[in-house]
Design a protein around this motif. Structure first.
Motif, PDB file in Angstrom:
ATOM      1  N   MET A 166      18.286 -17.209 -13.039  1.00  0.00           N
ATOM      2  CA  MET A 166      16.846 -17.317 -12.857  1.00  0.00           C
ATOM      3  C   MET A 166      16.292 -16.975 -14.261  1.00  0.00           C
ATOM      4  SD  MET A 166      15.692 -16.064  -9.223  1.00  0.00           S
ATOM      5  CE  MET A 166      13.976 -16.441  -9.612  1.00  0.00           C
ATOM      6  N   MET A 167      16.618 -16.025 -15.028  1.00  0.00           N
ATOM      7  CA  MET A 167      16.067 -15.754 -16.158  1.00  0.00           C
ATOM      8  C   MET A 167      16.080 -16.694 -17.148  1.00  0.00           C
ATOM      9  SD  MET A 167      14.992 -12.733 -16.257  1.00  0.00           S
ATOM     10  CE  MET A 167      14.688 -12.371 -17.741  1.00  0.00           C
ATOM     11  N   GLY A 168      17.298 -17.850 -17.182  1.00  0.00           N
ATOM     12  CA  GLY A 168      17.300 -18.858 -18.095  1.00  0.00           C
ATOM     13  C   GLY A 168      15.952 -19.753 -17.939  1.00  0.00           C
ATOM     14  N   SER A 169      15.762 -20.005 -16.374  1.00  0.00           N
ATOM     15  CA  SER A 169      14.485 -20.828 -16.178  1.00  0.00           C
ATOM     16  C   SER A 169      13.247 -20.172 -16.709  1.00  0.00           C
ATOM     17  CB  SER A 169      14.516 -21.277 -14.837  1.00  0.00           C
ATOM     18  OG  SER A 169      15.635 -21.930 -14.416  1.00  0.00           O
ATOM     19  N   ILE A 170      13.261 -18.805 -16.559  1.00  0.00           N
ATOM     20  CA  ILE A 170      11.913 -18.176 -16.728  1.00  0.00           C
ATOM     21  C   ILE A 170      11.420 -18.087 -18.473  1.00  0.00           C
ATOM     22  CG2 ILE A 170      10.899 -15.819 -16.602  1.00  0.00           C
ATOM     23  CD1 ILE A 170      12.320 -15.275 -13.926  1.00  0.00           C
ATOM     24  N   LYS A 171      12.671 -17.964 -19.035  1.00  0.00           N
ATOM     25  CA  LYS A 171      12.278 -17.614 -20.396  1.00  0.00           C
ATOM     26  C   LYS A 171      11.949 -18.902 -21.103  1.00  0.00           C
ATOM     27  CE  LYS A 171      15.087 -13.340 -21.224  1.00  0.00           C
ATOM     28  NZ  LYS A 171      16.058 -12.715 -21.908  1.00  0.00           N
ATOM     29  N   LYS A 172      12.320 -20.078 -20.529  1.00  0.00           N
ATOM     30  CA  LYS A 172      11.775 -21.403 -21.154  1.00  0.00           C
ATOM     31  C   LYS A 172      10.374 -21.508 -21.155  1.00  0.00           C
ATOM     32  CE  LYS A 172      16.034 -23.970 -19.574  1.00  0.00           C
ATOM     33  NZ  LYS A 172      16.659 -24.879 -18.891  1.00  0.00           N
ATOM     34  N   THR A 173       9.563 -21.030 -20.196  1.00  0.00           N
ATOM     35  CA  THR A 173       8.305 -21.171 -20.188  1.00  0.00           C
ATOM     36  C   THR A 173       7.723 -20.016 -20.666  1.00  0.00           C
ATOM     37  OG1 THR A 173       8.553 -22.091 -18.019  1.00  0.00           O
ATOM     38  CG2 THR A 173       6.284 -21.471 -18.346  1.00  0.00           C
ATOM     39  N   GLU A 174       6.586 -20.154 -21.704  1.00  0.00           N
ATOM     40  CA  GLU A 174       5.920 -19.068 -22.463  1.00  0.00           C
ATOM     41  C   GLU A 174       5.158 -18.343 -21.522  1.00  0.00           C
ATOM     42  OE1 GLU A 174       3.327 -18.570 -26.597  1.00  0.00           O
ATOM     43  OE2 GLU A 174       3.675 -20.737 -25.521  1.00  0.00           O
ATOM     44  N   MET A 175       5.254 -16.867 -21.623  1.00  0.00           N
ATOM     45  CA  MET A 175       4.643 -15.863 -20.966  1.00  0.00           C
ATOM     46  C   MET A 175       4.576 -15.883 -19.508  1.00  0.00           C
ATOM     47  SD  MET A 175       2.529 -14.594 -23.177  1.00  0.00           S
ATOM     48  CE  MET A 175       1.407 -13.798 -22.259  1.00  0.00           C
ATOM     49  N   LEU A 176       5.803 -16.489 -18.948  1.00  0.00           N
ATOM     50  CA  LEU A 176       6.022 -16.705 -17.296  1.00  0.00           C
ATOM     51  C   LEU A 176       6.773 -15.189 -17.131  1.00  0.00           C
ATOM     52  CD1 LEU A 176       6.099 -18.006 -14.882  1.00  0.00           C
ATOM     53  CD2 LEU A 176       8.453 -18.934 -15.365  1.00  0.00           C
ATOM     54  N   GLU A 177       7.467 -14.568 -18.086  1.00  0.00           N
ATOM     55  CA  GLU A 177       7.874 -13.325 -17.728  1.00  0.00           C
ATOM     56  C   GLU A 177       7.060 -12.244 -17.801  1.00  0.00           C
ATOM     57  OE1 GLU A 177      11.660 -10.354 -19.306  1.00  0.00           O
ATOM     58  OE2 GLU A 177      11.308 -12.128 -20.262  1.00  0.00           O
ATOM     59  N   ALA A 178       6.147 -12.139 -18.720  1.00  0.00           N
ATOM     60  CA  ALA A 178       4.822 -11.303 -18.431  1.00  0.00           C
ATOM     61  C   ALA A 178       3.826 -11.594 -17.227  1.00  0.00           C
ATOM     62  CB  ALA A 178       3.911 -11.302 -19.742  1.00  0.00           C
ATOM     63  N   TYR A 179       3.914 -12.787 -16.980  1.00  0.00           N
ATOM     64  CA  TYR A 179       3.115 -13.223 -15.660  1.00  0.00           C
ATOM     65  C   TYR A 179       3.818 -12.477 -14.393  1.00  0.00           C
ATOM     66  CZ  TYR A 179       0.831 -15.758 -11.988  1.00  0.00           C
ATOM     67  OH  TYR A 179       0.350 -16.289 -11.164  1.00  0.00           O
ATOM     68  N   LEU A 180       4.998 -12.463 -14.157  1.00  0.00           N
ATOM     69  CA  LEU A 180       5.807 -12.082 -13.306  1.00  0.00           C
ATOM     70  C   LEU A 180       5.645 -10.585 -13.316  1.00  0.00           C
ATOM     71  CD1 LEU A 180       8.819 -14.297 -13.200  1.00  0.00           C
ATOM     72  CD2 LEU A 180       7.059 -14.112 -11.454  1.00  0.00           C
TER      73      LEU A 180
END
Length: 197
Positions: A166-180
Protein backbone atom coordinates in the motif's frame (compact mmCIF):
# COMPACT_ATOMS: atom_id res chain seq x y z
CA UNK A 1 -99.26 -8.37 56.41
CA UNK A 2 -100.90 -6.95 53.28
CA UNK A 3 -99.71 -3.41 54.11
CA UNK A 4 -96.01 -4.46 54.23
CA UNK A 5 -96.28 -6.50 51.04
CA UNK A 6 -96.29 -3.38 48.88
CA UNK A 7 -92.86 -2.34 50.25
CA UNK A 8 -91.08 -5.63 49.52
CA UNK A 9 -89.07 -5.45 46.30
CA UNK A 10 -88.61 -8.56 44.24
CA UNK A 11 -86.00 -8.75 41.48
CA UNK A 12 -87.52 -9.48 38.05
CA UNK A 13 -86.79 -12.91 36.60
CA UNK A 14 -85.43 -11.51 33.33
CA UNK A 15 -82.75 -9.46 35.16
CA UNK A 16 -81.54 -12.50 37.07
CA UNK A 17 -81.10 -14.48 33.86
CA UNK A 18 -79.08 -11.70 32.16
CA UNK A 19 -76.74 -11.43 35.12
CA UNK A 20 -76.12 -15.15 35.12
CA UNK A 21 -75.33 -15.17 31.40
CA UNK A 22 -72.79 -12.31 31.80
CA UNK A 23 -70.97 -14.17 34.54
CA UNK A 24 -70.74 -17.29 32.40
CA UNK A 25 -69.35 -15.32 29.43
CA UNK A 26 -66.48 -13.88 31.48
CA UNK A 27 -65.28 -17.28 32.63
CA UNK A 28 -62.73 -18.67 30.10
CA UNK A 29 -63.56 -21.97 28.51
CA UNK A 30 -60.00 -23.31 28.91
CA UNK A 31 -56.65 -22.35 30.40
CA UNK A 32 -53.37 -22.38 28.39
CA UNK A 33 -50.98 -25.19 29.27
CA UNK A 34 -47.81 -24.17 31.09
CA UNK A 35 -45.75 -27.20 30.07
CA UNK A 36 -45.68 -26.40 26.34
CA UNK A 37 -42.28 -25.19 24.98
CA UNK A 38 -42.17 -21.60 23.62
CA UNK A 39 -42.52 -21.11 19.89
CA UNK A 40 -39.14 -21.23 18.13
CA UNK A 41 -38.21 -18.24 15.97
CA UNK A 42 -35.71 -18.93 13.21
CA UNK A 43 -32.91 -16.38 13.37
CA UNK A 44 -31.21 -15.57 10.07
CA UNK A 45 -27.96 -13.61 10.22
CA UNK A 46 -27.81 -11.77 6.92
CA UNK A 47 -24.90 -9.35 6.46
CA UNK A 48 -25.92 -5.72 6.27
CA UNK A 49 -25.84 -3.94 2.94
CA UNK A 50 -22.68 -1.97 2.26
CA UNK A 51 -23.09 1.77 1.88
CA UNK A 52 -22.68 3.07 -1.66
CA UNK A 53 -20.06 5.58 -0.49
CA UNK A 54 -17.79 2.80 0.81
CA UNK A 55 -15.76 1.07 -1.91
CA UNK A 56 -12.36 -0.72 -1.76
CA UNK A 57 -9.68 1.92 -1.19
CA UNK A 58 -12.00 4.52 0.39
CA UNK A 59 -10.47 6.36 3.33
CA UNK A 60 -12.74 6.14 6.40
CA UNK A 61 -12.74 8.07 9.68
CA UNK A 62 -13.25 5.88 12.77
CA UNK A 63 -15.77 7.27 15.25
CA UNK A 64 -15.41 4.83 18.16
CA UNK A 65 -12.99 2.45 19.80
CA UNK A 66 -9.36 2.73 20.64
CA UNK A 67 -8.46 4.35 17.30
CA UNK A 68 -11.32 6.87 17.14
CA UNK A 69 -10.44 9.90 15.05
CA UNK A 70 -7.92 7.95 12.97
CA UNK A 71 -8.16 7.63 9.20
CA UNK A 72 -8.05 4.12 7.75
CA UNK A 73 -8.27 2.47 4.32
CA UNK A 74 -11.20 0.16 3.56
CA UNK A 75 -10.15 -3.19 2.07
CA UNK A 76 -13.29 -5.36 1.82
CA UNK A 77 -16.48 -6.41 3.59
CA UNK A 78 -16.42 -9.68 5.54
CA UNK A 79 -19.17 -12.31 5.64
CA UNK A 80 -20.38 -10.98 9.00
CA UNK A 81 -21.00 -7.53 7.45
CA UNK A 82 -18.07 -5.90 9.25
CA UNK A 83 -15.51 -3.84 7.33
CA UNK A 84 -11.89 -4.92 7.02
CA UNK A 85 -9.65 -1.85 7.34
CA UNK A 86 -6.04 -0.93 8.02
CA UNK A 87 -4.10 2.31 8.67
CA UNK A 88 -1.73 1.16 7.21
CA UNK A 89 0.11 0.34 10.42
CA UNK A 90 3.36 1.86 9.12
CA UNK A 91 1.62 5.22 8.59
CA UNK A 92 -0.65 5.80 11.59
CA UNK A 93 -0.40 2.69 13.77
CA UNK A 94 -3.81 1.18 12.96
CA UNK A 95 -3.43 -2.57 12.31
CA UNK A 96 -5.66 -4.83 10.24
CA UNK A 97 -8.96 -4.80 12.10
CA UNK A 98 -12.74 -5.11 11.76
CA UNK A 99 -15.13 -2.19 12.25
CA UNK A 100 -18.87 -1.68 12.01
CA UNK A 101 -19.87 0.64 9.17
CA UNK A 102 -22.25 2.46 11.53
CA UNK A 103 -19.19 3.91 13.30
CA UNK A 104 -17.29 5.28 10.32
CA UNK A 105 -17.48 8.36 8.08
CA UNK A 106 -16.68 7.72 4.43
CA UNK A 107 -14.54 10.41 2.81
CA UNK A 108 -14.21 11.29 -0.86
CA UNK A 109 -10.49 10.48 -0.81
CA UNK A 110 -9.36 7.05 -2.05
CA UNK A 111 -6.22 4.94 -2.19
CA UNK A 112 -5.56 3.06 -5.42
CA UNK A 113 -5.48 -0.63 -4.46
CA UNK A 114 -4.65 -1.84 -7.96
CA UNK A 115 -1.86 -4.35 -7.62
CA UNK A 116 -2.34 -4.62 -3.83
CA UNK A 117 -2.99 -8.22 -2.82
CA UNK A 118 -5.32 -8.34 0.19
CA UNK A 119 -4.57 -11.39 2.37
CA UNK A 120 -7.23 -14.11 2.61
CA UNK A 121 -8.78 -12.83 5.84
CA UNK A 122 -12.19 -13.83 7.22
CA UNK A 123 -13.93 -13.53 10.60
CA UNK A 124 -12.21 -16.69 11.90
CA UNK A 125 -8.88 -14.88 11.41
CA UNK A 126 -9.72 -12.65 14.40
CA UNK A 127 -10.86 -15.46 16.74
CA UNK A 128 -8.96 -15.53 20.01
CA UNK A 129 -7.14 -18.68 21.04
CA UNK A 130 -8.43 -20.46 24.14
CA UNK A 131 -6.15 -19.81 27.10
CA UNK A 132 -5.06 -22.72 29.28
CA UNK A 133 -6.05 -22.33 32.92
CA UNK A 134 -3.22 -22.61 35.43
CA UNK A 135 -3.51 -25.31 38.07
CA UNK A 136 -2.13 -23.13 40.88
CA UNK A 137 -2.95 -19.57 41.90
CA UNK A 138 0.46 -18.30 40.81
CA UNK A 139 -0.54 -18.57 37.15
CA UNK A 140 -2.83 -15.55 37.49
CA UNK A 141 0.07 -13.33 38.59
CA UNK A 142 2.72 -14.74 36.29
CA UNK A 143 4.93 -12.51 34.12
CA UNK A 144 3.45 -13.99 30.94
CA UNK A 145 -0.05 -12.91 32.01
CA UNK A 146 1.13 -9.41 32.87
CA UNK A 147 2.67 -8.94 29.42
CA UNK A 148 -0.50 -9.98 27.59
CA UNK A 149 -0.76 -11.88 24.32
CA UNK A 150 0.41 -9.82 21.36
CA UNK A 151 -0.38 -10.31 17.68
CA UNK A 152 0.50 -13.68 16.18
CA UNK A 153 3.35 -14.14 13.73
CA UNK A 154 0.82 -14.67 10.95
CA UNK A 155 -0.74 -11.26 11.63
CA UNK A 156 2.65 -9.57 11.70
CA UNK A 157 3.57 -11.13 8.36
CA UNK A 158 0.26 -10.18 6.72
CA UNK A 159 0.48 -6.63 8.09
CA UNK A 160 4.03 -6.10 6.85
CA UNK A 161 3.20 -7.42 3.36
CA UNK A 162 0.04 -5.27 3.12
CA UNK A 163 1.82 -2.13 4.35
CA UNK A 164 4.62 -2.58 1.82
CA UNK A 165 2.16 -2.97 -1.06
CA UNK A 166 0.00 0.00 0.00
CA UNK A 167 2.87 2.42 0.63
CA UNK A 168 3.69 2.45 -3.09
CA UNK A 169 0.16 3.70 -3.92
CA UNK A 170 0.08 6.16 -1.03
CA UNK A 171 3.37 7.86 -1.94
CA UNK A 172 2.19 8.41 -5.51
CA UNK A 173 -0.40 10.93 -4.27
CA UNK A 174 0.97 14.13 -2.81
CA UNK A 175 0.15 14.80 0.87
CA UNK A 176 -1.83 11.55 1.15
CA UNK A 177 0.50 10.09 3.77
CA UNK A 178 0.20 13.23 5.90
CA UNK A 179 -3.59 13.10 5.46
CA UNK A 180 -3.69 9.54 6.82
CA UNK A 181 -1.47 10.51 9.74
CA UNK A 182 -3.64 13.50 10.73
CA UNK A 183 -6.26 12.81 13.39
CA UNK A 184 -9.83 14.01 12.82
CA UNK A 185 -11.36 16.21 15.52
CA UNK A 186 -14.01 18.88 15.95
CA UNK A 187 -13.67 22.27 17.62
CA UNK A 188 -16.18 24.72 19.03
CA UNK A 189 -18.28 26.20 16.25
CA UNK A 190 -17.66 23.34 13.80
CA UNK A 191 -20.79 22.10 12.03
CA UNK A 192 -20.35 18.46 10.99
CA UNK A 193 -23.60 18.38 9.04
CA UNK A 194 -22.26 21.08 6.74
CA UNK A 195 -18.83 19.51 6.22
CA UNK A 196 -17.80 17.74 3.04
CA UNK A 197 -15.50 14.83 3.83
Amino acid sequence: NPRLACYIYTMPKETKKKGAKTAEAKTPRFYPADDLPPAKVKMVNNPCKLRASITPGTILILLSGRFRGKRVVFLKQLDSGLLLVTGPYAVNGVPIKRVNQAYVIATSQKVDLKGVKVPAIDDAYFAREAEEKAEDDEGVFSAAKAGGSGPSEQRKTDQAALDKAMMGSIKKTEMLEAYLQAKFSLKNGDKPHEMVF
